[in-house]
Design an enzyme around this catalytic site. Structure first.
Site, PDB file in Angstrom:
ATOM      1  N   CYS A   1      35.277  42.398  48.127  1.00 35.60           N
ATOM      2  CA  CYS A   1      34.741  42.624  46.532  1.00 35.60           C
ATOM      3  C   CYS A   1      35.068  44.280  46.167  1.00 35.60           C
ATOM      4  CB  CYS A   1      33.279  42.523  46.578  1.00 35.60           C
ATOM      5  SG  CYS A   1      32.450  40.709  46.984  1.00 35.60           S
TER       6      CYS A   1
ATOM      7  N   GLU B   1      45.793  41.136  41.520  1.00 41.49           N
ATOM      8  CA  GLU B   1      45.372  40.509  42.800  1.00 41.49           C
ATOM      9  C   GLU B   1      44.578  39.069  42.669  1.00 41.49           C
ATOM     10  OE1 GLU B   1      46.036  43.986  45.829  1.00 41.49           O
ATOM     11  OE2 GLU B   1      44.324  44.140  45.022  1.00 41.49           O
TER      12      GLU B   1
ATOM     13  N   CYS C   1      39.279  33.459  44.509  1.00 41.46           N
ATOM     14  CA  CYS C   1      38.702  34.709  43.786  1.00 41.46           C
ATOM     15  C   CYS C   1      40.028  34.947  42.656  1.00 41.46           C
ATOM     16  CB  CYS C   1      38.132  35.639  44.602  1.00 41.46           C
ATOM     17  SG  CYS C   1      37.609  36.946  43.695  1.00 41.46           S
TER      18      CYS C   1
ATOM     19  N   CYS D   1      40.494  47.097  34.450  1.00 39.77           N
ATOM     20  CA  CYS D   1      39.081  46.741  34.034  1.00 39.77           C
ATOM     21  C   CYS D   1      38.482  47.830  33.132  1.00 39.77           C
ATOM     22  CB  CYS D   1      38.012  46.393  35.079  1.00 39.77           C
ATOM     23  SG  CYS D   1      36.287  45.748  34.453  1.00 39.77           S
TER      24      CYS D   1
HETATM   25  N1  SAH Z   1      33.333  42.338  36.014  1.00 39.61           N
HETATM   26  C1  SAH Z   1      32.907  41.197  36.899  1.00 39.61           C
HETATM   27  C2  SAH Z   1      33.536  40.616  37.996  1.00 39.61           C
HETATM   28  C3  SAH Z   1      34.324  41.577  39.025  1.00 39.61           C
HETATM   29  S1  SAH Z   1      33.503  42.031  40.246  1.00 39.61           S
HETATM   30  C4  SAH Z   1      31.500  41.945  37.492  1.00 39.61           C
HETATM   31  O1  SAH Z   1      31.067  42.755  37.434  1.00 39.61           O
HETATM   32  O2  SAH Z   1      30.572  41.027  37.805  1.00 39.61           O
HETATM   33  C5  SAH Z   1      32.859  41.026  41.608  1.00 39.61           C
HETATM   34  C6  SAH Z   1      31.540  41.523  42.094  1.00 39.61           C
HETATM   35  O3  SAH Z   1      32.049  42.625  43.103  1.00 39.61           O
HETATM   36  C7  SAH Z   1      30.750  42.276  41.327  1.00 39.61           C
HETATM   37  O4  SAH Z   1      29.530  41.892  41.583  1.00 39.61           O
HETATM   38  C8  SAH Z   1      30.894  43.728  41.601  1.00 39.61           C
HETATM   39  O5  SAH Z   1      30.023  44.443  41.184  1.00 39.61           O
HETATM   40  C9  SAH Z   1      31.060  43.526  42.940  1.00 39.61           C
HETATM   41  N2  SAH Z   1      31.825  44.829  43.690  1.00 39.61           N
HETATM   42  C10 SAH Z   1      32.805  45.737  42.850  1.00 39.61           C
HETATM   43  N3  SAH Z   1      33.064  46.859  43.571  1.00 39.61           N
HETATM   44  C11 SAH Z   1      32.321  46.719  44.779  1.00 39.61           C
HETATM   45  C12 SAH Z   1      32.617  47.136  46.016  1.00 39.61           C
HETATM   46  N4  SAH Z   1      33.277  48.438  46.418  1.00 39.61           N
HETATM   47  N5  SAH Z   1      31.845  46.693  46.960  1.00 39.61           N
HETATM   48  C13 SAH Z   1      31.158  45.733  47.102  1.00 39.61           C
HETATM   49  N6  SAH Z   1      31.243  44.968  46.008  1.00 39.61           N
HETATM   50  C14 SAH Z   1      31.668  45.428  44.569  1.00 39.61           C
END
Ligand code: SAH
Length: 368
Positions: free
Chosen positions: A343, A93, A106, A113
């Site tokens: 996110c 996505e 994004c 992952c």
């Molecule tokens: N793997 C990378 C990029 C993807 S996640 C990383 O960990 O940074 C992008 C952002 O969304 C990250 O900060 C992640 O921790 C956050 N995120 C993941 N799941 C989430 C959720 N359920 N609610 C809010 N933020 C979340």
């Protein structure tokens, strides 16, 4: 004869090598990069400044192919989400977030992952494979098409002004392809975004943070979520391999000598898990004197999660403690929640690979 090449896979040096390999002058690479990325073309016959024989040759040995769009959803707040598929059945996505002064795309870097952060739905899907350069840059190419950018004759103002590598996957575990794709994003012959407008988000792959500094100087967002190892081990299992102290040291090295602030720490707000005033003070101590911003992310729920979002009051109190400690802190506005585009809500479709799809995760944890 070798299999045809997808020219979306080629950054500038690879495109130059490609044309040199055909006995062509280097400037052909510039022409083709511009046709593909600035004009959005995928048919060589429309690339009018190439000779007819060259176009004919390209038709037999190359092609330009982005991922297929399966669905496009548009949120009440204007956020758009594309569900994209690849010939092997995997899906990812990509999300576009329009704001008054910018448009942020994004972008995903992997199918699924391997990191399995406990609060993120992408990790729950498992991991299948890295995306190729074409599959990464193809998300920007497609978004530009879908948003009408290529139909606009003078291509200004840009619609996608910023890119964040914050979609599905851990970009630093797909290092080479992500760096090449980001180089295309910033290349004047392609998308020409300034490095201030490209951000890579990582859960903290420490050695790759140092490599990134050598390779490019994009903004770095670090998914911290906890200021101590006990809690962070639970939320971000990668922390068992690269603990908080090593991660912070790597962040300091990344920021050193940069002419602008390049660091953001992300902190997901989970009710009764990491959101108390004591947690805020601990975070403030950890980041004391650091040239960094803090981004508080209200948790976004997904099916089967055990977590809940902190209340607005709790988030505000947490923010105020950080602000009082001198940290520039903002709370991220949740966008696209009604279409599961926020996110941590991106899931795509991960084609199972038998036991193999867990291999990566096991390797990550094995040499602790
Ligand atoms: N793997 C990378 C990029 C993807 S996640 C990383 O960990 O940074 C992008 C952002 O969304 C990250 O900060 C992640 O921790 C956050 N995120 C993941 N799941 C989430 C959720 N359920 N609610 C809010 N933020 C979340």
């Amino acid at each position: 004869m070798s299999t045809p090449a997808n020219l979306l896979d080629l950054d500038r040096p690879s495109m130059e090598a490609f044309f040199e390999g055909l006995g062509q002058k280097r400037f052909r690479a510039s022409q083709v990069l511009k046709w593909i990325h600035q004009m959005g073309l995928h048919e060589f016959d429309q690339m009018t400044n190439l000779s007819k024989p060259l176009r004919g040759q390209l038709n037999t040995i190359a092609y330009v192919k982005a991922p297929d769009v399966v669905t496009e959803q548009i949120s009440n707040d204007g956020t758009r989400k594309w569900f994209l598929s690849f010939p092997d059945g995997n899906c990812i996505e990509t999300v576009f977030i329009p704001e008054d002064d910018r448009g942020t795309l994004c972008v995903s870097s992997q199918v699924g992952c391997p990191l399995d952060c406990s609060f993120c739905s992408t990790g729950k899907q498992g991991f299948n494979r890295n995306l190729s350069v074409a599959e990464i840059i193809g998300q920007l190419w497609l978004a530009n098409h879908a948003l009408g950018h290529y139909r606009n004759a003078n291509k200004e103002p840009r619609i996608v002004t910023n890119v964040v590598m914050m979609g599905m996957g851990e970009p630093l575990l797909n290092f080479d392809n992500v760096v090449k794709a980001m180089n295309l994003m910033m290349d004047d012959l392609a998308y020409g975004l300034s490095k201030r407008r490209v951000t890579l988000s990582t859960a903290g792959v420490v050695p790759a943070i140092d490599r990134l500094k050598e390779a490019s100087s994009v903004n770095l967002a670090v998914s911290l979520h906890a200021a101590n190892d006990r809690l962070r081990n639970e939320l971000v299992p990668l922390n068992r391999k690269y603990p908080v102290r090593d991660l912070i040291a790597a962040c300091k090295r990344y920021a050193e000598g940069q002419t602008r602030d390049v660091l953001t720490f992300e902190y997901v707000m989970l009710a009764d898990i990491n959101d108390s005033p004591a947690h805020a003070r601990e975070l403030a101590r950890l980041l004391n004197g650091f040239p960094a911003k803090v981004n508080l992310i209200p948790f976004n729920k997904f099916p089967q999660t055990i977590y809940r979002r902190s209340s607005q009051e709790t988030i505000d109190r947490f923010r105020d403690i950080l602000l009082d400690a001198g940290l520039r802190t903002i709370t991220r506005k949740t966008r696209g929640e009604d279409i599961d585009a926020a996110c941590g809500q991106l899931v795509g479709r991960v084609v199972p690979r038998g036991k193999n799809h867990l291999l990566h995760r096991v390797t990550l944890e094995a040499d602790e």
